[in-house]
Design an enzyme around this catalytic site. Structure first.
Site, PDB file in Angstrom:
ATOM      1  N   ASN A  54       4.947  -4.503  -2.979  1.00 57.32           N
ATOM      2  CA  ASN A  54       6.229  -4.620  -3.685  1.00 57.32           C
ATOM      3  C   ASN A  54       7.117  -3.447  -3.275  1.00 57.32           C
ATOM      4  O   ASN A  54       6.903  -2.327  -3.712  1.00 57.32           O
ATOM      5  CB  ASN A  54       5.967  -4.602  -5.205  1.00 57.32           C
ATOM      6  CG  ASN A  54       7.253  -4.606  -6.002  1.00 57.32           C
ATOM      7  OD1 ASN A  54       8.344  -4.813  -5.459  1.00 57.32           O
ATOM      8  ND2 ASN A  54       7.137  -4.370  -7.304  1.00 57.32           N
ATOM      9  N   LYS A  94      10.106  -2.905  -4.022  1.00 54.47           N
ATOM     10  CA  LYS A  94      11.125  -2.554  -5.029  1.00 54.47           C
ATOM     11  C   LYS A  94      12.475  -2.410  -4.324  1.00 54.47           C
ATOM     12  O   LYS A  94      12.725  -3.128  -3.350  1.00 54.47           O
ATOM     13  CB  LYS A  94      10.695  -1.309  -5.811  1.00 54.47           C
ATOM     14  CG  LYS A  94       9.276  -1.477  -6.380  1.00 54.47           C
ATOM     15  CD  LYS A  94       8.877  -0.458  -7.398  1.00 54.47           C
ATOM     16  CE  LYS A  94       7.457  -0.753  -7.878  1.00 54.47           C
ATOM     17  NZ  LYS A  94       7.008   0.161  -8.925  1.00 54.47           N
ATOM     18  N   HIS A 119       7.749  -8.337 -13.721  1.00 54.17           N
ATOM     19  CA  HIS A 119       7.333  -6.964 -13.402  1.00 54.17           C
ATOM     20  C   HIS A 119       7.801  -6.059 -14.544  1.00 54.17           C
ATOM     21  O   HIS A 119       8.859  -6.290 -15.126  1.00 54.17           O
ATOM     22  CB  HIS A 119       7.943  -6.519 -12.067  1.00 54.17           C
ATOM     23  CG  HIS A 119       7.383  -5.210 -11.597  1.00 54.17           C
ATOM     24  ND1 HIS A 119       7.823  -4.010 -12.096  1.00 54.17           N
ATOM     25  CD2 HIS A 119       6.402  -4.914 -10.707  1.00 54.17           C
ATOM     26  CE1 HIS A 119       7.131  -3.037 -11.525  1.00 54.17           C
ATOM     27  NE2 HIS A 119       6.269  -3.558 -10.682  1.00 54.17           N
ATOM     28  N   GLU A 153       9.223  -3.353 -14.602  1.00 57.14           N
ATOM     29  CA  GLU A 153      10.575  -2.804 -14.438  1.00 57.14           C
ATOM     30  C   GLU A 153      11.632  -3.839 -14.821  1.00 57.14           C
ATOM     31  O   GLU A 153      12.720  -3.490 -15.288  1.00 57.14           O
ATOM     32  CB  GLU A 153      10.748  -2.294 -12.996  1.00 57.14           C
ATOM     33  CG  GLU A 153       9.981  -0.978 -12.798  1.00 57.14           C
ATOM     34  CD  GLU A 153       9.430  -0.751 -11.406  1.00 57.14           C
ATOM     35  OE1 GLU A 153       9.921  -1.359 -10.447  1.00 57.14           O
ATOM     36  OE2 GLU A 153       8.474   0.048 -11.290  1.00 57.14           O
ATOM     37  N   GLU A 182      -0.796  -4.749 -14.251  1.00 62.70           N
ATOM     38  CA  GLU A 182      -0.212  -3.450 -13.925  1.00 62.70           C
ATOM     39  C   GLU A 182      -0.009  -2.652 -15.210  1.00 62.70           C
ATOM     40  O   GLU A 182       0.997  -2.857 -15.913  1.00 62.70           O
ATOM     41  CB  GLU A 182       1.144  -3.634 -13.231  1.00 62.70           C
ATOM     42  CG  GLU A 182       1.067  -4.351 -11.906  1.00 62.70           C
ATOM     43  CD  GLU A 182       2.224  -3.947 -10.989  1.00 62.70           C
ATOM     44  OE1 GLU A 182       1.939  -3.586  -9.838  1.00 62.70           O
ATOM     45  OE2 GLU A 182       3.388  -3.969 -11.413  1.00 62.70           O
ATOM     46  N   GLY A 209       3.666   4.178 -10.456  1.00 61.75           N
ATOM     47  CA  GLY A 209       4.467   5.246  -9.878  1.00 61.75           C
ATOM     48  C   GLY A 209       4.150   6.617 -10.437  1.00 61.75           C
ATOM     49  O   GLY A 209       4.896   7.573 -10.235  1.00 61.75           O
ATOM     50  N   SER A 268      -0.396   2.774  -8.791  1.00 67.27           N
ATOM     51  CA  SER A 268      -0.872   3.922  -8.015  1.00 67.27           C
ATOM     52  C   SER A 268      -2.055   3.589  -7.107  1.00 67.27           C
ATOM     53  O   SER A 268      -2.964   4.404  -6.927  1.00 67.27           O
ATOM     54  CB  SER A 268      -1.202   5.103  -8.943  1.00 67.27           C
ATOM     55  OG  SER A 268      -0.028   5.535  -9.614  1.00 67.27           O
TER      56      SER A 268
HETATM   57  P1  13P Z   1       2.980   2.105  -7.499  1.00 71.79           P
HETATM   58  O1  13P Z   1       1.954   1.579  -6.536  1.00 71.79           O
HETATM   59  O2  13P Z   1       4.064   2.901  -6.825  1.00 71.79           O
HETATM   60  O3  13P Z   1       2.362   2.790  -8.661  1.00 71.79           O
HETATM   61  O4  13P Z   1       3.745   0.817  -8.096  1.00 71.79           O
HETATM   62  C1  13P Z   1       3.016  -0.222  -8.622  1.00 71.79           C
HETATM   63  C2  13P Z   1       3.917  -1.368  -8.827  1.00 71.79           C
HETATM   64  O5  13P Z   1       4.747  -1.362  -9.709  1.00 71.79           O
HETATM   65  C3  13P Z   1       3.795  -2.515  -7.926  1.00 71.79           C
HETATM   66  O6  13P Z   1       4.478  -3.621  -8.407  1.00 71.79           O
END
Ligand code: 13P
Length: 263
Positions: free
Chosen positions: A12, A14, A104, A106, A175, A181, A221
Protein backbone atom coordinates in the site's frame (compact mmCIF):
# COMPACT_ATOMS: atom_id res chain seq x y z
CA UNK A 1 -5.82 -28.79 7.61
CA UNK A 2 -3.65 -28.52 4.51
CA UNK A 3 -4.25 -25.09 3.07
CA UNK A 4 -4.12 -24.13 -0.57
CA UNK A 5 -4.12 -20.41 0.14
CA UNK A 6 -1.52 -18.60 -1.95
CA UNK A 7 0.20 -15.97 0.20
CA UNK A 8 -0.34 -12.37 -0.94
CA UNK A 9 2.19 -9.62 -0.35
CA UNK A 10 0.44 -6.31 -0.92
CA UNK A 11 2.19 -2.93 -1.02
CA UNK A 12 0.00 0.00 0.00
CA UNK A 13 1.88 3.04 -1.29
CA UNK A 14 -0.59 5.44 0.34
CA UNK A 15 -0.03 8.99 -1.03
CA UNK A 16 3.47 8.34 -2.35
CA UNK A 17 4.99 8.19 -5.86
CA UNK A 18 3.74 10.13 -8.89
CA UNK A 19 3.09 8.16 -12.08
CA UNK A 20 6.68 8.49 -13.32
CA UNK A 21 8.05 7.24 -10.03
CA UNK A 22 5.48 4.44 -10.12
CA UNK A 23 6.72 3.24 -13.53
CA UNK A 24 10.35 3.28 -12.40
CA UNK A 25 9.49 1.46 -9.19
CA UNK A 26 7.42 -1.26 -10.85
CA UNK A 27 10.12 -1.92 -13.46
CA UNK A 28 12.82 -2.17 -10.84
CA UNK A 29 10.72 -4.39 -8.60
CA UNK A 30 9.90 -6.72 -11.51
CA UNK A 31 13.57 -6.98 -12.53
CA UNK A 32 14.64 -7.64 -8.97
CA UNK A 33 12.08 -10.40 -8.56
CA UNK A 34 12.95 -11.88 -11.94
CA UNK A 35 16.67 -11.94 -11.07
CA UNK A 36 15.82 -13.73 -7.85
CA UNK A 37 13.79 -16.32 -9.80
CA UNK A 38 10.60 -15.38 -8.02
CA UNK A 39 7.56 -17.59 -8.70
CA UNK A 40 4.39 -15.50 -8.47
CA UNK A 41 2.28 -18.67 -8.33
CA UNK A 42 3.91 -19.44 -5.00
CA UNK A 43 3.74 -15.98 -3.48
CA UNK A 44 1.52 -13.41 -5.14
CA UNK A 45 2.63 -9.78 -5.13
CA UNK A 46 0.56 -6.66 -5.74
CA UNK A 47 0.95 -2.90 -5.44
CA UNK A 48 -1.70 -0.35 -4.49
CA UNK A 49 -0.68 2.97 -6.07
CA UNK A 50 -2.54 6.29 -5.93
CA UNK A 51 -5.35 6.58 -8.51
CA UNK A 52 -3.28 8.83 -10.77
CA UNK A 53 -0.63 6.10 -11.20
CA UNK A 54 -2.87 3.16 -12.03
CA UNK A 55 -3.05 3.71 -15.78
CA UNK A 56 0.75 3.91 -15.94
CA UNK A 57 1.13 0.75 -13.86
CA UNK A 58 -1.34 -1.02 -16.14
CA UNK A 59 0.64 0.02 -19.21
CA UNK A 60 3.94 -1.30 -17.88
CA UNK A 61 2.40 -4.53 -16.54
CA UNK A 62 0.74 -5.19 -19.91
CA UNK A 63 3.73 -4.17 -22.06
CA UNK A 64 6.23 -6.25 -20.08
CA UNK A 65 3.71 -9.06 -19.35
CA UNK A 66 4.42 -8.77 -15.64
CA UNK A 67 2.73 -11.08 -13.19
CA UNK A 68 2.62 -8.34 -10.59
CA UNK A 69 -0.94 -7.52 -9.56
CA UNK A 70 -2.27 -4.09 -8.71
CA UNK A 71 -5.21 -2.48 -7.05
CA UNK A 72 -6.58 0.82 -5.80
CA UNK A 73 -6.56 2.24 -2.29
CA UNK A 74 -10.26 3.15 -2.28
CA UNK A 75 -13.36 3.27 -4.47
CA UNK A 76 -16.74 4.95 -4.46
CA UNK A 77 -19.73 3.11 -3.12
CA UNK A 78 -21.61 4.49 -6.15
CA UNK A 79 -21.22 3.46 -9.77
CA UNK A 80 -21.48 6.87 -11.48
CA UNK A 81 -23.03 10.31 -11.08
CA UNK A 82 -22.61 13.54 -9.16
CA UNK A 83 -19.91 12.45 -6.70
CA UNK A 84 -17.12 14.96 -7.21
CA UNK A 85 -13.71 13.54 -6.50
CA UNK A 86 -14.87 9.93 -6.21
CA UNK A 87 -13.72 7.04 -8.41
CA UNK A 88 -16.03 4.27 -9.57
CA UNK A 89 -15.13 0.61 -9.25
CA UNK A 90 -16.12 0.33 -12.90
CA UNK A 91 -13.24 2.62 -13.88
CA UNK A 92 -10.80 0.61 -11.77
CA UNK A 93 -11.94 -2.66 -13.32
CA UNK A 94 -11.43 -1.10 -16.77
CA UNK A 95 -7.84 -0.35 -15.77
CA UNK A 96 -7.22 -4.01 -15.00
CA UNK A 97 -7.13 -3.53 -11.24
CA UNK A 98 -7.70 -6.81 -9.44
CA UNK A 99 -7.98 -5.55 -5.88
CA UNK A 100 -9.25 -2.54 -3.96
CA UNK A 101 -8.64 -1.64 -0.34
CA UNK A 102 -11.77 -0.90 1.66
CA UNK A 103 -11.90 0.65 5.11
CA UNK A 104 -8.21 1.27 5.67
CA UNK A 105 -7.88 2.83 9.12
CA UNK A 106 -6.67 6.07 7.52
CA UNK A 107 -9.94 6.24 5.56
CA UNK A 108 -11.95 5.35 8.64
CA UNK A 109 -10.31 8.03 10.78
CA UNK A 110 -9.37 10.80 8.33
CA UNK A 111 -12.48 10.47 6.14
CA UNK A 112 -14.97 9.27 8.75
CA UNK A 113 -15.74 6.07 6.87
CA UNK A 114 -18.23 4.09 8.92
CA UNK A 115 -18.86 0.35 8.83
CA UNK A 116 -21.96 1.15 6.79
CA UNK A 117 -19.87 2.95 4.15
CA UNK A 118 -17.34 0.08 4.13
CA UNK A 119 -20.17 -2.37 3.56
CA UNK A 120 -21.42 -0.32 0.57
CA UNK A 121 -17.86 -0.12 -0.80
CA UNK A 122 -17.31 -3.88 -0.43
CA UNK A 123 -20.56 -4.39 -2.35
CA UNK A 124 -19.46 -1.92 -5.05
CA UNK A 125 -16.15 -3.75 -5.43
CA UNK A 126 -17.83 -7.14 -5.78
CA UNK A 127 -20.36 -5.66 -8.23
CA UNK A 128 -17.51 -4.61 -10.52
CA UNK A 129 -15.52 -7.82 -10.28
CA UNK A 130 -12.84 -6.37 -7.98
CA UNK A 131 -11.57 -8.25 -4.95
CA UNK A 132 -12.15 -6.10 -1.86
CA UNK A 133 -9.35 -6.11 0.68
CA UNK A 134 -11.34 -5.22 3.78
CA UNK A 135 -9.14 -3.65 6.45
CA UNK A 136 -10.03 -4.14 10.10
CA UNK A 137 -8.23 -3.59 13.38
CA UNK A 138 -8.37 -2.09 16.86
CA UNK A 139 -6.94 1.17 18.17
CA UNK A 140 -4.41 1.32 21.00
CA UNK A 141 -7.12 2.44 23.39
CA UNK A 142 -9.28 -0.54 22.42
CA UNK A 143 -6.34 -2.95 22.73
CA UNK A 144 -5.66 -1.70 26.24
CA UNK A 145 -9.22 -1.39 27.49
CA UNK A 146 -11.09 -4.31 25.95
CA UNK A 147 -11.04 -7.80 27.37
CA UNK A 148 -11.17 -9.19 23.83
CA UNK A 149 -9.52 -6.74 21.41
CA UNK A 150 -10.21 -9.14 18.52
CA UNK A 151 -13.91 -8.32 18.89
CA UNK A 152 -13.29 -4.94 17.19
CA UNK A 153 -11.99 -6.65 14.03
CA UNK A 154 -14.75 -9.26 14.16
CA UNK A 155 -17.47 -6.58 14.38
CA UNK A 156 -15.91 -4.58 11.52
CA UNK A 157 -15.70 -7.76 9.48
CA UNK A 158 -19.33 -8.74 10.09
CA UNK A 159 -20.49 -5.27 9.12
CA UNK A 160 -18.29 -5.04 6.03
CA UNK A 161 -19.19 -8.48 4.69
CA UNK A 162 -22.87 -8.40 5.64
CA UNK A 163 -24.10 -8.60 2.02
CA UNK A 164 -21.31 -10.77 0.56
CA UNK A 165 -22.21 -14.20 -0.81
CA UNK A 166 -20.17 -17.28 0.10
CA UNK A 167 -18.63 -17.67 -3.39
CA UNK A 168 -17.26 -14.11 -3.70
CA UNK A 169 -13.51 -13.64 -3.32
CA UNK A 170 -12.55 -11.28 -0.53
CA UNK A 171 -9.30 -10.64 1.31
CA UNK A 172 -9.17 -9.44 4.90
CA UNK A 173 -6.34 -7.32 6.25
CA UNK A 174 -5.88 -7.19 10.01
CA UNK A 175 -4.11 -3.94 10.74
CA UNK A 176 -3.95 -2.95 14.41
CA UNK A 177 -4.05 0.85 14.24
CA UNK A 178 -1.33 1.15 16.90
CA UNK A 179 1.10 -0.80 14.69
CA UNK A 180 0.63 1.27 11.52
CA UNK A 181 3.62 3.42 10.68
CA UNK A 182 4.83 3.29 14.27
CA UNK A 183 7.55 0.66 13.98
CA UNK A 184 5.68 -1.20 16.70
CA UNK A 185 4.76 -4.52 15.13
CA UNK A 186 2.24 -6.83 16.78
CA UNK A 187 3.88 -9.99 18.06
CA UNK A 188 3.18 -12.93 15.80
CA UNK A 189 1.11 -14.47 18.62
CA UNK A 190 -1.03 -11.33 18.93
CA UNK A 191 -1.53 -11.20 15.16
CA UNK A 192 -2.33 -14.92 14.97
CA UNK A 193 -4.89 -14.69 17.76
CA UNK A 194 -6.87 -11.96 16.00
CA UNK A 195 -6.52 -13.57 12.56
CA UNK A 196 -7.85 -16.85 13.99
CA UNK A 197 -10.86 -14.98 15.41
CA UNK A 198 -11.39 -13.36 12.02
CA UNK A 199 -11.35 -16.75 10.30
CA UNK A 200 -13.86 -18.13 12.79
CA UNK A 201 -16.10 -15.15 12.10
CA UNK A 202 -15.86 -15.75 8.33
CA UNK A 203 -16.84 -19.36 8.97
CA UNK A 204 -19.93 -18.28 10.94
CA UNK A 205 -20.85 -15.73 8.30
CA UNK A 206 -20.03 -17.49 5.03
CA UNK A 207 -19.37 -21.11 5.91
CA UNK A 208 -16.38 -23.35 6.46
CA UNK A 209 -15.23 -23.46 2.87
CA UNK A 210 -15.14 -19.69 2.57
CA UNK A 211 -13.22 -19.53 5.85
CA UNK A 212 -10.69 -22.09 4.62
CA UNK A 213 -10.18 -20.16 1.38
CA UNK A 214 -10.16 -16.54 2.57
CA UNK A 215 -6.75 -14.93 2.77
CA UNK A 216 -6.08 -12.92 5.90
CA UNK A 217 -3.18 -10.49 5.75
CA UNK A 218 -1.41 -8.84 8.65
CA UNK A 219 -0.45 -5.17 8.32
CA UNK A 220 1.44 -2.80 10.60
CA UNK A 221 5.19 -2.17 10.51
CA UNK A 222 5.96 -5.28 8.43
CA UNK A 223 9.65 -5.27 7.45
CA UNK A 224 12.07 -7.77 5.89
CA UNK A 225 13.29 -8.62 9.39
CA UNK A 226 9.92 -9.57 10.90
CA UNK A 227 7.90 -10.91 7.96
CA UNK A 228 9.12 -14.51 8.18
CA UNK A 229 8.05 -14.99 11.79
CA UNK A 230 4.64 -13.44 11.07
CA UNK A 231 4.20 -15.72 8.05
CA UNK A 232 4.83 -18.81 10.16
CA UNK A 233 1.46 -18.33 11.85
CA UNK A 234 -1.22 -20.65 10.48
CA UNK A 235 -3.97 -18.05 10.00
CA UNK A 236 -1.79 -15.35 8.40
CA UNK A 237 -1.67 -15.55 4.62
CA UNK A 238 0.30 -12.49 3.68
CA UNK A 239 1.05 -8.89 4.57
CA UNK A 240 -0.29 -5.45 3.79
CA UNK A 241 2.86 -3.37 3.78
CA UNK A 242 3.03 0.42 4.00
CA UNK A 243 6.42 2.09 4.48
CA UNK A 244 8.54 -0.90 3.46
CA UNK A 245 6.63 -1.24 0.16
CA UNK A 246 8.22 2.03 -0.99
CA UNK A 247 11.67 0.45 -1.17
CA UNK A 248 12.36 -2.09 -3.93
CA UNK A 249 14.95 -3.76 -1.75
CA UNK A 250 12.66 -4.09 1.26
CA UNK A 251 9.48 -4.98 -0.59
CA UNK A 252 11.15 -7.59 -2.80
CA UNK A 253 12.74 -9.08 0.31
CA UNK A 254 9.31 -9.25 1.98
CA UNK A 255 7.84 -10.94 -1.12
CA UNK A 256 10.79 -13.38 -1.04
CA UNK A 257 10.33 -14.17 2.67
CA UNK A 258 10.50 -17.89 1.96
CA UNK A 259 14.11 -17.56 0.93
CA UNK A 260 15.08 -15.91 4.22
CA UNK A 261 17.59 -17.87 6.21
CA UNK A 262 16.01 -20.29 8.64
CA UNK A 263 12.48 -20.24 7.18
P1 13P B 1 3.24 0.44 7.72
O1 13P B 1 3.74 -0.83 7.08
O2 13P B 1 3.98 1.66 7.25
O3 13P B 1 3.15 0.33 9.20
O4 13P B 1 1.73 0.66 7.19
C1 13P B 1 0.83 -0.37 7.30
C2 13P B 1 -0.36 -0.02 6.50
O5 13P B 1 -1.13 0.84 6.86
C3 13P B 1 -0.59 -0.73 5.24
O6 13P B 1 -1.87 -0.53 4.75
Amino acid sequence: MVTTRTPLMAGNWKMNFNHLQAIAFVQKLAWTLKDAGHDYEEVEAAVFPPFTDIRSVQTIVDADKLKLGYGAQDLSQHDSGAYTGDVSGEFLAQLGAKYVLVGHSERRTLHDETDEVCRAKVNAAVRHGLVPVLCVGESLEQRESLEDPASVSVEQLKAGLADVQAGAEVVIAYEPVWAIGTGEVATSEQAQEVCASIRRAVSELLGEEAAANVRILYGGSVKPGNVASIMREPDIDGALVGGASLSVEDFSSIIRYRSHVGV
